[in-house]
Design an enzyme around this catalytic site. Structure first.
Site, PDB file in Angstrom:
ATOM      1  N   SER A 210      -1.490  55.135  48.313  1.00  0.00           N
ATOM      2  CA  SER A 210      -1.935  56.349  47.369  1.00  0.00           C
ATOM      3  C   SER A 210      -0.760  56.447  46.189  1.00  0.00           C
ATOM      4  CB  SER A 210      -1.790  57.525  48.350  1.00  0.00           C
ATOM      5  OG  SER A 210      -2.232  58.601  47.343  1.00  0.00           O
TER       6      SER A 210
ATOM      7  N   LYS B  54      -5.519  54.055  45.494  1.00  0.00           N
ATOM      8  CA  LYS B  54      -6.215  55.320  45.378  1.00  0.00           C
ATOM      9  C   LYS B  54      -5.066  56.052  44.198  1.00  0.00           C
ATOM     10  CE  LYS B  54      -5.526  58.914  48.439  1.00  0.00           C
ATOM     11  NZ  LYS B  54      -5.777  59.486  49.540  1.00  0.00           N
ATOM     12  N   LEU B  55      -5.751  56.372  43.162  1.00  0.00           N
ATOM     13  CA  LEU B  55      -5.141  57.199  42.257  1.00  0.00           C
ATOM     14  C   LEU B  55      -5.566  58.598  42.418  1.00  0.00           C
ATOM     15  CD1 LEU B  55      -6.286  55.293  39.073  1.00  0.00           C
ATOM     16  CD2 LEU B  55      -4.313  54.879  40.493  1.00  0.00           C
ATOM     17  N   LYS B  56      -4.148  59.592  42.418  1.00  0.00           N
ATOM     18  CA  LYS B  56      -4.448  61.093  42.433  1.00  0.00           C
ATOM     19  C   LYS B  56      -5.002  61.373  41.134  1.00  0.00           C
ATOM     20  CE  LYS B  56      -3.013  62.003  46.675  1.00  0.00           C
ATOM     21  NZ  LYS B  56      -3.698  62.804  47.584  1.00  0.00           N
TER      22      LYS B  56
ATOM     23  N   ASP C 152      -8.356  60.448  44.146  1.00  0.00           N
ATOM     24  CA  ASP C 152      -8.389  61.403  45.064  1.00  0.00           C
ATOM     25  C   ASP C 152      -8.157  62.863  44.323  1.00  0.00           C
ATOM     26  OD1 ASP C 152      -8.227  63.324  46.889  1.00  0.00           O
ATOM     27  OD2 ASP C 152      -6.182  62.429  47.801  1.00  0.00           O
TER      28      ASP C 152
ATOM     29  N   ASN D 263      -8.154  66.084  45.354  1.00  0.00           N
ATOM     30  CA  ASN D 263      -7.557  67.170  46.176  1.00  0.00           C
ATOM     31  C   ASN D 263      -8.074  68.607  45.847  1.00  0.00           C
ATOM     32  OD1 ASN D 263      -4.819  64.867  46.452  1.00  0.00           O
ATOM     33  ND2 ASN D 263      -5.572  66.158  48.191  1.00  0.00           N
TER      34      ASN D 263
ATOM     35  N   GLU E  58     -12.632  61.314  46.264  1.00  0.00           N
ATOM     36  CA  GLU E  58     -12.133  61.850  47.389  1.00  0.00           C
ATOM     37  C   GLU E  58     -12.049  63.398  47.279  1.00  0.00           C
ATOM     38  OE1 GLU E  58      -8.813  61.902  50.965  1.00  0.00           O
ATOM     39  OE2 GLU E  58      -9.055  60.400  49.259  1.00  0.00           O
TER      40      GLU E  58
ATOM     41  N   ASP F 192     -12.718  64.861  52.661  1.00  0.00           N
ATOM     42  CA  ASP F 192     -11.371  64.967  53.222  1.00  0.00           C
ATOM     43  C   ASP F 192     -10.952  66.317  53.898  1.00  0.00           C
ATOM     44  OD1 ASP F 192      -8.592  65.022  54.021  1.00  0.00           O
ATOM     45  OD2 ASP F 192      -7.855  64.527  52.236  1.00  0.00           O
TER      46      ASP F 192
ATOM     47  N   LYS G 118      -8.378  62.544  58.919  1.00  0.00           N
ATOM     48  CA  LYS G 118      -7.038  62.753  59.191  1.00  0.00           C
ATOM     49  C   LYS G 118      -6.717  63.180  60.485  1.00  0.00           C
ATOM     50  CE  LYS G 118      -5.642  62.880  54.420  1.00  0.00           C
ATOM     51  NZ  LYS G 118      -5.289  64.098  53.277  1.00  0.00           N
TER      52      LYS G 118
ATOM     53  N   GLY H 181      -3.818  59.591  55.155  1.00  0.00           N
ATOM     54  CA  GLY H 181      -2.223  59.778  55.718  1.00  0.00           C
ATOM     55  C   GLY H 181      -1.702  61.163  55.101  1.00  0.00           C
TER      56      GLY H 181
END
Length: 368
Positions: free
Chosen positions: A135, A161-163, A189, A191, A214, A239, A263, A291
């Protein structure tokens, strides 16, 4: 097994570099560890809650409080204890899944150590090594991002994976895809950083052939995710919305996701994580293991879980060196883009005493 007590231990591990997401920037891992001491053995658990309630409503000090006042005493009342007795004993207390997961993990580690059985085998693992993704946090510039991704690709990570967040989404993805080409397994992702009103904007990610996006919307907006999935071509992965096997089944049935990130700490433990895996397998939905900046203790358990047959996508089970210069266990080291599944009893790893002592902030013993 009869518990004689639980040790709560707060530790702080500095990160090798700040890790920025849409909700926070972390420079250290402040973790709550549990050591379950029984009449036959002892085991370790790790609580994934962060210091502040930004990722979820749970936070480390709150977890310590509910463990101290309610959850640990409830287990102490059990005459004989195994992992399958943990959830029923804790059921009267609502929520607090991260605290419950840590306690389940410690009890299971102790139980399996006494039996000489690895966690991976008990979970039903079918692999002895698992492919690893990494990540990548939000950066200050595109050149900095390209440099970071380059280093991870050179290390051998199988997926990037790119935030992302509003203002840092289309261009970073474009830059990475153009620099590394179509062969790079790439996902993003959010969030929960977007709303359904951003659907047309998120559709601009479709040409980049991402594995998935995500958790783009707020965690309770299951119907919003279902509507988003109709508008964009990129597969939607949930997620934060997946808190149980029941929640996973509902989201899949409603069309809110076609991929699930599991998770264990977020869903209440590894038994519930396995149930979610089984639900997804039954529906033909691929899963991967997320994670939470775990130390080697939580990483060992996550790698064991990721060795189950339904985990067909590389997870965020990065090597220890991705986050920590010195882990509290012997480090997990990437080997050809994979991590080896621990084969020793229980978690298969344990803290290095001198390292653990160095990073410990406080300890508390709860006698039973």
């Amino acid at each position: 097994m009869k518990l004689t007590g639980i040790e709560l231990r707060e530790i702080r591990l500095p990160l090798v570099a700040p890790f920025r997401t849409s909700f926070a920037t972390q420079t250290e891992r402040a973790a709550l560890l549990l050591r379950a001491v029984g009449t036959e053995s002892e085991g370790w658990g790790e609580c994934v809650a962060m210091a502040d309630p930004r990722y979820s409503s749970e936070y480390a000090a709150g977890c310590a409080d509910v463990l101290r006042r309610f959850l640990v005493p409830a287990l102490g009342a059990c005459e004989r204890l195994d992992v399958h007795a943990v959830a029923p004993a804790l059921a009267p207390f609502q929520g607090h899944r991260m605290a419950k997961a840590a306690l389940e993990m410690a009890v299971w580690d102790a139980e399996l150590r006494a039996l000489g059985v690895p966690l991976a085998r008990e979970l039903g693992a079918v692999h002895d090594r698992v492919p690893c993704g990494v990540s990548v946090g939000i950066m200050d510039s595109l050149p900095e991002l390209i440099d970071a991704v380059t280093s991870y690709v050179e290390e051998g990570y199988r997926r990037i994976k790119l935030k992302i967040e509003p203002g840092w989404d289309i261009e970073p993805v474009r830059a990475v895809r153009e620099h590394f080409g179509d062969d790079l397994l790439l996902q993003v992702d959010a969030n929960t950083a977007y709303t359904l009103a951003d659907a047309r904007h998120l559709a601009r990610l479709d040409p980049f052939r991402l594995l998935l996006i995500e958790q783009p919307l707020e965690e309770e907006d299951i119907l919003g995710h279902a509507e988003l999935a109709k508008v964009i071509e990129t597969p939607v992965c949930l997620d934060e919305s997946i808190t149980s096997a029941r929640a996973a089944a509902a989201a899949i049935t409603l069309g809110a996701c076609s991929i699930v990130n599991i998770k264990p700490g977020r869903v209440g433990g590894y038994l519930e994580a396995r149930r979610i895996h089984d639900v997804c397998v039954a529906h033909g939905v691929p899963v991967w293991c997320g994670g939470m900046l775990e130390t080697g203790l939580g990483r060992a358990a996550n790698v064991a879980l990721a060795a189950l047959p339904g985990f067909t996508l590389p997870g965020d089970t990065s090597a220890s060196g991705r986050y920590f210069r010195t882990d509290i266990t012997e480090p997990f080291v990437l080997d050809d883009g994979h991590l080896v599944v621990p084969s020793g009893p229980g978690l298969g790893v344990e803290p290095v005493p001198e390292v653990l002592e160095e990073v410990t902030v406080s300890t508390e013993w709860i006698a039973l």
